[in-house]
Design an enzyme around this catalytic site. Sequence first.
Site, PDB file in Angstrom:
ATOM      1  N   ASP A 106       0.848  -1.184   0.000  1.00 30.25           N
ATOM      2  CA  ASP A 106       0.000   0.000   0.000  1.00 30.25           C
ATOM      3  C   ASP A 106       0.892   1.245   0.000  1.00 30.25           C
ATOM      4  OD1 ASP A 106      -2.965   0.998   0.522  1.00 30.25           O
ATOM      5  OD2 ASP A 106      -1.774   1.974   2.070  1.00 30.25           O
ATOM      6  N   HIS A 304      -7.197  -6.378  -1.292  1.00 30.93           N
ATOM      7  CA  HIS A 304      -6.111  -5.403  -1.123  1.00 30.93           C
ATOM      8  C   HIS A 304      -5.034  -5.844  -0.139  1.00 30.93           C
ATOM      9  CE1 HIS A 304      -4.186  -1.489  -1.026  1.00 30.93           C
ATOM     10  NE2 HIS A 304      -4.326  -1.425   0.284  1.00 30.93           N
TER      11      HIS A 304
END
Length: 327
Positions: A106, A304
């Site tokens: 991320d 994610h």
Amino acid sequence: MSQTPAAEFRHRFVASPVGRTHLVEVGDGPLVLLVHGFPESWYSWRHQLTALAAAGYRAVAVDVRGYGRSSRPAAVEAYRMLDLVADAVAVVHGLGESDAVVVGHDWGANIAATSALLRPDVFRAVGMLSVPYAPPGGPRPSEVFAAMGGDEEFYVSYFQRPGRAEAEIEPDVRGWLAGLYAALSADTMPAPGAPDPHFVGRGGRMRDRFPAGPLPAWLGEHDLDVFAGEFERTGLSGALARYRNMDRDWEDLADHAGAPVTQPSLFVGGGLDASTTWMGEAIAAFPTTLPGLVGSHVLEGCGHWVQQERPAEVNHLLVDWLDALPG
């Protein structure tokens, strides 16, 4: 997968430009620096720490400045990318090493890639999870994000105004985190066609679009307690400051517009992750932007939080890549 008992995780602090950086390390061997994203902590690498140590590496996961036990400056501008790169370099040197492989997830993927770009003398290889490398440059970020939402507001713009997201999150940190983690996890994300949790309705909140129901399979109650406990103690302003420096980063890195990262690199993304699908053009450009790319992998049916949703696969990819790197 076997787990290293928490007692074997070695917690320590090293001096860094922010003051001090908290880290957790396991194992001995070549240094692999693990950098988390939002809204997480060193704990997001718990599965990788044990696997990398078992494979013969010195695995070190940091709390990025503003998170966890690392120093937390008050000024928003103290969280620009150049400062985070300086922290990463200081950790490597503070551990008595001259170089390292850096791997990020991320926002940590951006930190890792920029560290490799600016300090190739320190970071000999770079791994990026979930967020692919896109070179500096292009239009001003705040203008791009402001144009994305139409009648709604893109979450990055929502995060950029100091105090607003804090007012939503901090009264119920645990509930908000549970909702966000579920919204971006493969097994609990909203169904296709449902309102997108990456966007906020005018006058609304992000959590209005978070799914209600069980936690994702990868997230136990204890795991959620660990993540929430840190943010309940620190607040969210340090973590959110990363979003509030994107225009500063754009200015700071203007001289590197379009620059490739040339070291050996790895990308691992989730097939159901918006970061992978929205940034498809960045992935397609890897032959130019990542000329040292060794592998690019999109895990089908994964969301994610790749290293937590699919730890065995990610660990296998990381270890194979690390083992093949030049000594």
